[in-house]
Design a protein around this motif. Structure first.
Motif, PDB file in Angstrom:
ATOM      1  N   ALA A  26      10.267  -0.859  -6.161  1.00  0.00           N
ATOM      2  CA  ALA A  26      10.601   0.678  -6.393  1.00  0.00           C
ATOM      3  C   ALA A  26      10.047   1.489  -5.331  1.00  0.00           C
ATOM      4  O   ALA A  26       8.937   1.412  -4.825  1.00  0.00           O
ATOM      5  CB  ALA A  26      10.401   1.301  -7.649  1.00  0.00           C
ATOM      6  N   THR A  27      10.677   2.314  -4.753  1.00  0.00           N
ATOM      7  CA  THR A  27      10.142   3.320  -3.780  1.00  0.00           C
ATOM      8  C   THR A  27      10.175   4.851  -4.277  1.00  0.00           C
ATOM      9  O   THR A  27      10.707   4.968  -5.498  1.00  0.00           O
ATOM     10  CB  THR A  27      11.040   3.232  -2.466  1.00  0.00           C
ATOM     11  OG1 THR A  27      12.405   4.012  -2.901  1.00  0.00           O
ATOM     12  CG2 THR A  27      11.062   2.148  -1.915  1.00  0.00           C
ATOM     13  N   ASP A  28       9.213   5.543  -3.640  1.00  0.00           N
ATOM     14  CA  ASP A  28       8.968   6.849  -4.258  1.00  0.00           C
ATOM     15  C   ASP A  28       8.598   7.286  -5.504  1.00  0.00           C
ATOM     16  O   ASP A  28       8.875   8.117  -6.179  1.00  0.00           O
ATOM     17  CB  ASP A  28      10.249   7.840  -4.096  1.00  0.00           C
ATOM     18  CG  ASP A  28      10.771   7.654  -2.688  1.00  0.00           C
ATOM     19  OD1 ASP A  28      10.022   7.666  -1.825  1.00  0.00           O
ATOM     20  OD2 ASP A  28      12.032   7.688  -2.296  1.00  0.00           O
ATOM     21  N   LEU A  29       8.110   6.274  -6.217  1.00  0.00           N
ATOM     22  CA  LEU A  29       7.458   6.463  -7.425  1.00  0.00           C
ATOM     23  C   LEU A  29       5.915   6.678  -7.590  1.00  0.00           C
ATOM     24  O   LEU A  29       4.917   6.043  -6.897  1.00  0.00           O
ATOM     25  CB  LEU A  29       7.482   4.908  -8.275  1.00  0.00           C
ATOM     26  CG  LEU A  29       6.938   4.718  -9.831  1.00  0.00           C
ATOM     27  CD1 LEU A  29       7.972   5.691 -10.463  1.00  0.00           C
ATOM     28  CD2 LEU A  29       7.177   3.230 -10.064  1.00  0.00           C
ATOM     29  N   ASP A  30       5.353   7.655  -8.176  1.00  0.00           N
ATOM     30  CA  ASP A  30       4.332   8.283  -8.092  1.00  0.00           C
ATOM     31  C   ASP A  30       3.492   7.799  -9.544  1.00  0.00           C
ATOM     32  O   ASP A  30       3.707   7.789 -10.686  1.00  0.00           O
ATOM     33  CB  ASP A  30       4.277   9.830  -8.184  1.00  0.00           C
ATOM     34  CG  ASP A  30       3.010  10.415  -8.495  1.00  0.00           C
ATOM     35  OD1 ASP A  30       2.039   9.670  -8.185  1.00  0.00           O
ATOM     36  OD2 ASP A  30       2.493  11.688  -8.855  1.00  0.00           O
ATOM     37  N   ALA A  31       2.687   6.523  -9.202  1.00  0.00           N
ATOM     38  CA  ALA A  31       2.461   5.818 -10.202  1.00  0.00           C
ATOM     39  C   ALA A  31       0.963   5.224 -10.072  1.00  0.00           C
ATOM     40  O   ALA A  31       0.557   5.155  -8.940  1.00  0.00           O
ATOM     41  CB  ALA A  31       3.214   4.585 -10.736  1.00  0.00           C
TER      42      ALA A  31
END
Length: 587
Positions: A26-31
Motif C-alpha cells: 500500500a502507498t500513502d499509509l501512515d503506519a
C-alpha cells in the motif's frame, strides 16, 4: 488491537498498490511496524510487516482473491493484540482469536464470509466477581484484586495489568460485572476491568526464570519413564507422516497434569482438529473429573485457512498461555505443528522477495523459533508468585528427514526430544517414540522429585532399562547376521527381557480405557515387575536352567497384560510372586 474495535472508528489513510497472495503493498499509509490494518472494501484484517519509504507491506489474515489496486487501507495504529479475560477456557478460536462458534452463529453457516469479526471474549456476559483485597490495600502490577469462577475447574484471577502503576485500592465491591466494567479503582486514578489486551508478539513481563524441578506428568510411560519433560520445559515431537505426532500431542493435552492446556492446530488437516473438538468436551479431566474443555483453550488454524493467520496463531496461543501463567497456573501449550508455521513464514518471505536461507526458509527461521520457545519456562512472577509454561511443538519433516532446517533448529533450542519412528509405527508400536534417538536433558534435575514422590530407586531402575535396551540394539545387528540361537545363553535372555520392556512397558494403547493413562506409580511398578523377571531369570540361568525353559514359564506372558489391568497393584503383585515361584521351581 482488540478484535472488539469497531472498524468504522478507524480513518482511511492508504491505498492498495499491489496484491500477491496474502501479501499486499500500500502507498500513502501512515503506519508503524506490526500495526493492524484493514485492507480493501471488505475490511480484511492484516498486519504491517515492512515499511520502505512510501511503500508499506502488509500480510493479510484472510483470502485476498478479488482484492485489487486502488482499494482503501485503514490503519488502526495498534499492534495485533488478543483479548484477555474470563471466557477463554472452553473456547475455540482461529489464528487471530476470533471465536469460531460466535462467528458460526453470526453467519448462520460454517462457511464464513471474509471480513467478519467478533471480540475474543464475550463483552456482554456478566461474571460474578469476588474481591480478594479490601479498600486501603496496596496492589502492584500482577497482583490479583479478585476472582471469577470461569469454569468448574478454573478460578480466573482478575489482575492489575502489568503496564499499570498500581497503588492503594480506593473502591472495590463484589457483584456481577461485564468484562469492560470497572471492578476496582486505585489511588493512582487507574481503573481495573476484567478485560486486558496484550500485543501477541511481545512477551508479557515476568521475573527471573527458575530451574524447573517438577515433571509434567504425561501419563505416557515412555515419556515419563525414559524422557521426562519438566513443568516449564520445552519439547519437540518430530516424525514423518503417519507416525503419530497428532495422537501423541492429543494424549499430552488430555492427560498431562498441567492446570491449563492451550492446544494450537497450526496448519494441520481439518479432520484432525475435528477429532480434538469432538473428543475433548466428552472426556473427563483425570485430575478433577470435570470436562476436559473446562481447562482447555483450542486455536484451530487448519491447512485450508489463510497462510498468514497460521503465522500469527502461534503467538496468539503463547500470549494466552502467558496470561494464565501470570495467575500462577502451570500451562501446557501444544503446537501442532511448527513445521506448518515455518512453511507459512517461508511463503510470506518468498512473496516479499527476501533472500532465502536453507531449503527456501527465511534466514531468520532460527531466531523466530528461539523467540517462540524462549517464552516457555518456570517463572518468578512480578507479583512474587510462580507459574510455568511448558511448550511441546510437533515437527513434520518431509519424508521423515530429521536433517531438514526446522527439525535441526528446533533441536538446538528444546531440551526434550521425542523422535517418532516410521518403522515402529508400521509395526503398530505406539507411541512410536524411538528410545535410541530420543533424549531428555531434564532427567538429572527431575530425579529428586521422582525419588521422593514415587520410589527412592527410580533413577537406578530407569538406568537399568536403558542399559538393557542399549544392549538389545547392539545385539540386533548380530542376530540379523547369524540368528538368535547363535548367541550365548545370557544374551538370548537379555533379548527376551528387552522384548518385554518394549511390548509390555514402552508400548501403550491410547484407545484402551485403562492403558491410555498410566500414573507414575504404575509406570514404576510395571518396570519393577520386568526387572523382577530379569533378576529371577538370570538366577535360574546361573543355576543351569536352559533359556528356553526360563522363557516358557506361564507367568512371563502375563507381563504384557499389566498395562490393561484395572486392579493393577494386585495384578503386578501376583505376577511378581508367580515369577519367583515358577522360576525358582526350575532349579
Amino acid at each position: 488491537m482488540s478484535q472488539a474495535e469497531d472498524i468504522e472508528s478507524v480513518d482511511e489513510d492508504g491505498v492498495i498498490e499491489s496484491v500477491s497472495g496474502p501479501v499486499v503493498t500500500a502507498t500513502d499509509l501512515d503506519a508503524r511496524m506490526n500495526d493492524v490494518v484493514y485492507v480493501g472494501d471488505e475490511g480484511l484484517m492484516g498486519e504491517v510487516i515492512e515499511i520502505e519509504g512510501n511503500l508499506t507491506t502488509i500480510q493479510v489474515y484472510e483470502e485476498t482473491s478479488g482484492v485489487g489496486p486502488g482499494e482503501p487501507v485503514q490503519n488502526t495504529g495498534e499492534p495485533l493484540s488478543v483479548d484477555l479475560g474470563p471466557g477463554m477456557m472452553d473456547s475455540i478460536y482461529d489464528g487471530v482469536q476470533r471465536p469460531l462458534d460466535v462467528l458460526e452463529d453470526k453467519m448462520g453457516t460454517a462457511f464464513l464470509d471474509r471480513g467478519v469479526d467478533a471480540p475474543g471474549i464475550d463483552l456482554e456476559k456478566k461474571w460474578e466477581f469476588e474481591p480478594t483485597v479490601e479498600e486501603g490495600d496496596a496492589v502492584e502490577p500482577g497482583d490479583a484484586v479478585g476472582v471469577v469462577e470461569e469454569t468448574v475447574t478454573i478460578d480466573h484471577k482478575v489482575m492489575v495489568p502489568p503496564d499499570y502503576e498500581g497503588g492503594e485500592v480506593t473502591a472495590i465491591e463484589s457483584g456481577e460485572f461485564t468484562v469492560e466494567e470497572t471492578v476496582a479503582e486505585l489511588s493512582s486514578g487507574e481503573e481495573i476491568q476484567m478485560h486486558q489486551e496484550w500485543p501477541v508478539r511481545e512477551a508479557r513481563p515476568a521475573g527471573d526464570k527458575e530451574t524447573p524441578t517438577e515433571p509434567l506428568v504425561t501419563g505416557q510411560r515412555v515419556q515419563d519413564g525414559l524422557f521426562p519433560l519438566a513443568k516449564g520445559g520445552t519439547a519437540a515431537i518430530p516424525g514423518p507422516f503417519g507416525s503419530g505426532k497428532t495422537v501423541t500431542q492429543q494424549q499430552l493435552a488430555k492427560w498431562s497434569d498441567a492446570d491449563i492446556v492451550v492446544y494450537i492446530g497450526c496448519g494441520e488437516r481439518g479432520n484432525e482438529m475435528t477429532e480434538v473438538i469432538e473428543d475433548f468436551p466428552e472426556l473427563p479431566d483425570p485430575q478433577t473429573g470435570n470436562p476436559l474443555m473446562a481447562r482447555t483453550c483450542l486455536i484451530a488454524n487448519t491447512s485450508n485457512m489463510p497462510v498468514a493467520a497460521r503465522e500469527s496463531c502461534i503467538y496468539t496461543g503463547i500470549t494466552i498461555a502467558e496470561y494464565y501463567r501470570d495467575m500462577g497456573y502451570d500451562v501446557a501449550l501444544m503446537a501442532d505443528s511448527t513445521s506448518r508455521w515455518a512453511e507459512a513464514m517461508r511463503e510470506i518471505s518468498s512473496r516479499l522477495e527476501e533472500m532465502p536461507g536453507e531449503e527456501g526458509y527465511p534466514a531468520y527461521l532460527a531466531a523466530a523459533l528461539s523467540e517462540f520457545y524462549e517464552r516457555a519456562g518456570k517463572f518468578q512472577l512480578i507479583n512474587g508468585g510462580e507459574g510455568s509454561i511448558s511448550v511441546v511443538g510437533a515437527v513434520s519433516p518431509p519424508g521423515g528427514d530429521f536433517s531438514e532446517p526446522v527439525t535441526q533448529n528446533t533441536l538446538r533450542i528444546v531440551k526434550t526430544f521425542w523422535a517418532l519412528d516410521a518403522d515402529l509405527a508400521e509395526r503398530r508400536h505406539f507411541p512410536s517414540i524411538n528410545w535410541n534417538e530420543s533424549y531428555s536433558l531434564y532427567k538429572d534435575q527431575l530425579d529428586p522429585w521422582w525419588e521422593s514422590n514415587v520410589a527412592g530407586d527410580w533413577a537406578e531402575t530407569r538406568q537399568w532399562a536403558v542399559d538393557v535396551l542399549d544392549e538389545e540394539d547392539e545385539l540386533q545387528e548380530i542376530v540379523q547376521l547369524v540368528g538368535k540361537d547363535a548367541l550365548p545363553e545370557d544374551q538370548q535372555l537379555t533379548l527376551e527381557v528387552a522384548r518385554y520392556l518394549r511390548e509390555a512397558w514402552l508400548q501403550q494403547n491410547a484407545l484402551h480405557d485403562v492403558d491410555t493413562y498410566c500414573e507414575p506409580e504404575k509406570t514404576y511398578r510395571m518396570l519393577g515387575a520386568i526387572q523382577t523377571f530379569n533378576d529371577e531369570a538370570f538366577e535360574a540361568l546361573d543355576a543351569g536352567v536352559p533359556p528356553e525353559e526360563i522363557t516358557d514359564v506361564d507367568a512371563a506372558p502375563q507381563l504384557n497384560r499389566m498395562g490393561t489391568a484395572e486392579e493393577w497393584e494386585e495384578f503386578i503383585d501376583e505376577i511378581e510372586n508367580d515369577l519367583k515361584e515358577q522360576l525358582r521351581a526350575l532349579y
